[in-house]
Design a protein around this motif. Structure first.
Motif, PDB file in Angstrom:
ATOM      1  N   THR A 193      34.153  55.358  33.160  1.00 21.96           N
ATOM      2  CA  THR A 193      34.500  55.167  34.654  1.00 21.96           C
ATOM      3  C   THR A 193      35.681  54.641  34.696  1.00 21.96           C
ATOM      4  N   SER A 194      36.726  54.589  35.886  1.00 23.49           N
ATOM      5  CA  SER A 194      37.908  54.300  35.670  1.00 23.49           C
ATOM      6  C   SER A 194      38.220  53.063  35.268  1.00 23.49           C
ATOM      7  N   LEU A 195      37.116  51.955  35.152  1.00 24.12           N
ATOM      8  CA  LEU A 195      37.169  50.622  34.671  1.00 24.12           C
ATOM      9  C   LEU A 195      36.649  50.485  33.226  1.00 24.12           C
ATOM     10  N   SER A 196      36.469  51.711  32.487  1.00 20.76           N
ATOM     11  CA  SER A 196      35.889  51.771  31.243  1.00 20.76           C
ATOM     12  C   SER A 196      36.865  51.132  30.123  1.00 20.76           C
ATOM     13  N   ALA A 197      36.506  50.715  29.025  1.00 29.16           N
ATOM     14  CA  ALA A 197      37.223  50.218  27.854  1.00 29.16           C
ATOM     15  C   ALA A 197      36.618  50.642  26.685  1.00 29.16           C
ATOM     16  N   VAL A 198      37.486  51.165  25.590  1.00 26.56           N
ATOM     17  CA  VAL A 198      36.950  51.590  24.479  1.00 26.56           C
ATOM     18  C   VAL A 198      37.418  50.428  23.580  1.00 26.56           C
ATOM     19  N   ARG A 199      36.650  49.432  22.953  1.00 26.64           N
ATOM     20  CA  ARG A 199      37.179  48.415  22.248  1.00 26.64           C
ATOM     21  C   ARG A 199      36.593  48.544  20.816  1.00 26.64           C
ATOM     22  N   GLY A 200      37.196  47.802  19.667  1.00 24.71           N
ATOM     23  CA  GLY A 200      36.685  47.590  18.569  1.00 24.71           C
ATOM     24  C   GLY A 200      36.181  45.888  18.078  1.00 24.71           C
ATOM     25  N   ALA A 201      35.218  45.711  17.840  1.00 25.43           N
ATOM     26  CA  ALA A 201      34.954  44.507  17.479  1.00 25.43           C
ATOM     27  C   ALA A 201      34.579  44.278  16.079  1.00 25.43           C
ATOM     28  N   GLY A 202      35.553  44.113  15.381  1.00 22.08           N
ATOM     29  CA  GLY A 202      35.292  43.972  13.851  1.00 22.08           C
ATOM     30  C   GLY A 202      35.254  45.517  13.433  1.00 22.08           C
ATOM     31  N   LEU A 203      34.176  46.017  12.905  1.00 20.59           N
ATOM     32  CA  LEU A 203      33.796  47.195  12.192  1.00 20.59           C
ATOM     33  C   LEU A 203      33.169  48.139  13.373  1.00 20.59           C
ATOM     34  N   ALA A 204      32.644  47.376  14.457  1.00 27.52           N
ATOM     35  CA  ALA A 204      31.788  48.192  15.370  1.00 27.52           C
ATOM     36  C   ALA A 204      32.776  48.589  16.595  1.00 27.52           C
ATOM     37  N   ILE A 205      32.449  49.643  17.177  1.00 27.94           N
ATOM     38  CA  ILE A 205      32.937  50.111  18.371  1.00 27.94           C
ATOM     39  C   ILE A 205      32.155  50.100  19.395  1.00 27.94           C
ATOM     40  N   ASP A 208      32.374  49.830  27.040  1.00 30.97           N
ATOM     41  CA  ASP A 208      31.948  49.036  28.180  1.00 30.97           C
ATOM     42  C   ASP A 208      30.745  48.108  27.544  1.00 30.97           C
ATOM     43  N   LEU A 209      30.852  47.534  26.507  1.00 27.33           N
ATOM     44  CA  LEU A 209      29.949  46.526  26.025  1.00 27.33           C
ATOM     45  C   LEU A 209      28.764  47.027  25.190  1.00 27.33           C
ATOM     46  N   SER A 210      28.584  48.436  25.229  1.00 23.77           N
ATOM     47  CA  SER A 210      27.627  49.061  24.773  1.00 23.77           C
ATOM     48  C   SER A 210      28.096  49.657  23.324  1.00 23.77           C
ATOM     49  N   PRO A 211      27.573  49.248  22.021  1.00 22.78           N
ATOM     50  CA  PRO A 211      27.831  49.592  20.826  1.00 22.78           C
ATOM     51  C   PRO A 211      27.525  51.100  20.789  1.00 22.78           C
ATOM     52  N   VAL A 212      28.435  51.802  20.141  1.00 19.88           N
ATOM     53  CA  VAL A 212      28.195  53.264  19.443  1.00 19.88           C
ATOM     54  C   VAL A 212      28.352  53.418  18.112  1.00 19.88           C
ATOM     55  N   LEU A 213      27.324  54.241  17.714  1.00 18.71           N
ATOM     56  CA  LEU A 213      27.468  54.325  16.095  1.00 18.71           C
ATOM     57  C   LEU A 213      27.923  55.593  15.865  1.00 18.71           C
TER      58      LEU A 213
END
Lengths: 304, 110
Positions: A193-205, A208-213
């Motif tokens: 969305t217009s407010l989405s973020a793709v962020r990295g937390a350690g090795l995980a991506i 919007d707070l949902s992890p993707v593999l």
């Protein structure tokens, strides 16, 4: 003259520990017995020897048994955690399904209410929802797939950590697609969305707070040929090539005839005002999407 | 012989009753087991040398355990717990090895 000791007198400790004869007590007691100086009463001796031996045996067994126990405890703790994770995931999935149904109902009520009172507002609302990511959309587009290097998949612990796809790589790809003119983008099924973020937390991506593999699939809706041509001219495309050459990260850009992107559902309400029907003032949208929409909004709300 | 019988009874009782060790003593159990091993091998060596005496065996067993645990406890209080316990384990390990070496010599030469 001072009597000289043995040459290695200062090493008594090491001698004592490494080359010592048998525990001196055994030797002394044996000498005493040989000399007949042992005068303990037999009965008392037997009694306390027995008691002491039993206690010591019990103590050592208890110690050994309780030192072995932690293994069972660890296995149980792990099983408990795995169980909690599975139940948590099931709960998340069911809550998401609920959210999707609710969003559908709200959207239906909303469009029903607006269709009669202000169709122009409804039309601009539809357009905004496509652009902002609230509405599900479908149409032709492009799919960019990224995956970790083969070494990571075969040997996750020992491979070079830089051969994993990182959040910054996905961010570059997404930005490249927006620059190439995509109308809607989703990463592994998570709509941006217009407010989405793709962020990295350690090795995980996380999107919007949902992890993707991995493998990661970034889908963008737009004219496939134009999108691909423009994307290949962005810096994202160069970066993908460099990642492949330098780290072995596998990537692919392909046109797709029909993509279906879920909507982000109901957005958070930040501001509300009283609605004045269009008969009173103009309600034409002040901003229009810059490209002709080749995407058609799917039936209102999320498509499951 | 009496000592051996007592030990066996103790081991069986420990296995059957399975008493739980108070949490305070839990950190000292590993060092106690190693100290007990040292006393056991010392007794075996004495036995093979023909010098075995059960009182010495039991007293050395008990005092090894107590002294080892005491050293680790004092080390914990002073803040050098891991270093002192390493030192105790090193010394006990060397003694165990030297006792086992003489036992081996006795068994395979005598």
């Amino acid at each position: 003259m001072r009597p000289t000791g043995p040459a290695d007198a200062s090493m008594t400790l090491l001698n004592e520990v490494m080359k010592r004869p048998l525990d001196p007590s055994y030797v002394e007691v044996a000498a005493r017995k040989a000399a007949g100086l042992d005068t303990d009463r037999r009965g008392v001796r037997v009694a306390w020897v027995l008691v002491l031996a039993t206690l010591l045996g019990a103590f050592i067994t208890t110690a050994v048994v309780s030192l072995r126990e932690p293994k069972d405890g660890v296995v149980q703790a792990r099983a408990l955690l795995v169980d909690r994770i599975t139940r948590g995931r099931a709960q998340v999935a069911s809550l998401r399904a609920d959210t999707a149904t609710m969003s559908q109902r709200i959207a239906a009520l909303q469009s029903a209410a607006l269709a009669s009172s202000d169709p122009q507002l409804l039309a601009s609302l539809n357009q905004y929802e496509v652009v902002s990511g609230a509405a599900a959309v479908s149409g032709p587009g492009v799919r960019v797939t990224l995956d970790d290097a083969v070494a990571i998949r075969q040997n996750p612990d020992q491979a070079d950590p830089s051969s994993r796809v990182m959040a910054t790589d996905i961010q570059e790809v997404v930005n490249g697609l927006w620059a190439a003119g995509a109308e809607a983008i989703s990463v592994n099924g998570e709509r941006l969305t217009s407010l989405s973020a793709v962020r990295g937390a350690g090795l995980a991506i996380q999107v919007d707070l949902s992890p993707v593999l991995p493998p990661y699939s970034v889908e963008a809706i737009g004219d496939p040929a134009t999108l691909r041509a423009r994307f290949s001219r962005t810096s994202a495309s160069t970066r993908l090539e460099w990642l492949g050459a330098r780290y072995g990260i596998v990537s692919n850009v392909a046109g797709v005839d029909r993509l279906q992107l879920a909507g982000a559902g109901q957005v958070t309400l930040l501001y509300a005002g009283v609605h004045v029907p269009s008969a009173v003032g103009t309600k034409a949208p002040t901003a229009t999407p810059t490209f002709a929409t080749s995407s058609t909004p799917a039936p209102k709300g999320n498509t499951p | 012989m009496i000592a051996l019988i007592g030990l066996v009874i103790g081991v069986v009782a420990g296995l059957i009753l399975e008493p739980s060790v108070p949490v305070v003593l839990q950190p000292y159990l590993p060092i106690a087991v190693v100290a007990a091993l040292d006393a056991l091998f010392g007794a075996l060596r004495a036995l093979l040398d023909g010098l075995f005496d059960e009182r010495v065996f039991l007293v050395s067993f008990l005092s090894n355990i107590i002294v080892a645990a005491l050293i680790v406890f004092i080390g914990d209080q002073l803040g050098v717990g891991s270093q002192l316990s390493t030192a105790v384990v090193v010394v006990l390990g060397i003694r165990i090895f030297s006792n086992v070496a003489s036992i081996r010599r006795q068994l395979f030469r005598a």
